[in-house]
Scaffold this motif. Structure first.
Motif, short mmCIF file in Angstrom:
data_model
loop_
_atom_site.label_atom_id
_atom_site.label_comp_id
_atom_site.label_asym_id
_atom_site.label_seq_id
_atom_site.Cartn_x
_atom_site.Cartn_y
_atom_site.Cartn_z
N LYS A 1 16.30 8.77 4.55
CA LYS A 1 15.90 9.89 5.40
C LYS A 1 14.41 9.82 5.70
N ASP A 2 13.66 9.17 4.81
CA ASP A 2 12.23 8.95 5.03
C ASP A 2 12.08 7.67 5.85
N PRO A 3 11.68 7.77 7.11
CA PRO A 3 11.61 6.58 7.96
C PRO A 3 10.59 5.54 7.51
N ALA A 4 9.67 5.93 6.61
CA ALA A 4 8.65 4.99 6.14
C ALA A 4 8.98 4.40 4.77
N HIS A 5 10.13 4.75 4.19
CA HIS A 5 10.43 4.34 2.83
C HIS A 5 10.60 2.82 2.70
N MET A 6 9.75 2.19 1.87
CA MET A 6 9.86 0.78 1.49
C MET A 6 10.08 -0.15 2.69
N LEU A 7 9.26 0.04 3.72
CA LEU A 7 9.40 -0.79 4.92
C LEU A 7 8.90 -2.20 4.67
N ASP A 8 9.68 -3.16 5.11
CA ASP A 8 9.30 -4.56 5.01
C ASP A 8 7.94 -4.76 5.68
N GLY A 9 7.07 -5.48 5.01
CA GLY A 9 5.75 -5.76 5.56
C GLY A 9 4.68 -4.74 5.22
N THR A 10 5.05 -3.68 4.48
CA THR A 10 4.07 -2.68 4.10
C THR A 10 3.66 -2.86 2.64
N ALA A 11 2.61 -2.16 2.24
CA ALA A 11 2.10 -2.25 0.87
C ALA A 11 3.15 -1.81 -0.15
N ALA A 12 4.04 -0.91 0.24
CA ALA A 12 5.03 -0.38 -0.71
C ALA A 12 5.94 -1.45 -1.29
N VAL A 13 6.21 -2.50 -0.53
CA VAL A 13 7.15 -3.52 -1.01
C VAL A 13 6.46 -4.65 -1.77
N GLU A 14 5.13 -4.60 -1.87
CA GLU A 14 4.41 -5.64 -2.59
C GLU A 14 4.67 -5.56 -4.09
N VAL A 15 4.72 -6.72 -4.74
CA VAL A 15 4.83 -6.78 -6.19
C VAL A 15 3.53 -6.24 -6.79
N LEU A 16 3.65 -5.55 -7.92
CA LEU A 16 2.46 -5.04 -8.60
C LEU A 16 1.47 -6.18 -8.82
N PRO A 17 0.19 -5.98 -8.47
CA PRO A 17 -0.79 -7.07 -8.58
C PRO A 17 -0.89 -7.67 -9.97
#
Length: 196
Positions: free
Chosen positions: A79-95
């Motif tokens: 329902k959140d259109p920005a949730h875990m979008l490919d190519g965004t910081a959210a999907v990056e592995v923890l540094p």
């Protein structure tokens, strides 16, 4: 002799990191010191030449390839259109868990890192027969990983202090009564000691 790989389940910035949408899961990870224990496992694996594969989740903006209607949980998330979008910081592995030599297997659907991805083929091409699991969550991801890995013929080890789920009593019950039937259980400190 088993050839091992470590599978890191959804240890991503948008899941348990600095931009996480799951505060209760972040608290559970902090309480169990999951990130530090996972880092210990990964550092030990790399030092031994054992492959590390980050099993990540993402969604396309148009949701193509992600069947939101299959579960109430996915329907809610998407329902959140920005949730875990490919190519965004959210999907990056923890540094703190990333290394340039690591592999990544990304999925756009479901809860297991195997279905709909090339993970099984990647592991087989590396000669892997045993997988070590760390990450989140015991509610879905770690269970899915263990069940499918066993079904595909892999031996599975789950690092008990490098995984988390919510609520805490349920997560412990999963470790005791589900994971215990599927996998060897070991702490991060004992993993490489037991492996020799």
């Amino acid at each position: 002799m088993d050839r091992t790989a470590v599978l890191v389940m959804e240890m991503q910035r948008g899941v348990v990191g600095d931009i996480a949408k799951f505060p209760d899961l972040v608290v559970a990870c902090d309480k169990r010191d999951v990130i530090r224990n996972a880092a210990h496992v990964l550092n030990g694996a790399r030092a031994r030449g054992i492959p590390v594969v980050h099993c990540t989740a993402a969604f396309r903006a148009d949701r193509a390839g992600s069947h939101a209607s299959t579960t109430p949980f996915l329907a809610h998330l998407l329902k959140d259109p920005a949730h875990m979008l490919d190519g965004t910081a959210a999907v990056e592995v923890l540094p703190e868990l990333r290394d340039p030599g690591d592999l990544e297997s990304r999925r756009f659907h479901g809860f297991s890192p195997f279905t709909g991805t090339s993970l099984d083929m990647t592991l087989r091409s590396l000669g892997v027969t045993r997988v070590v699991a760390v990450g989140v969550s015991l509610n879905l991801g770690i269970q899915g990983l263990a069940i499918e890995a066993v079904a595909l013929g892999y031996r599975v080890t789950v690092v008990t202090d490098a995984v988390a789920g919510i609520p805490e009593d349920y997560a412990q019950a999963v470790l005791d009564h589900t994971i215990g039937l599927l996998a060897t259980r070991v702490t991060a400190a004992r993993l490489w000691e037991d492996a020799g």
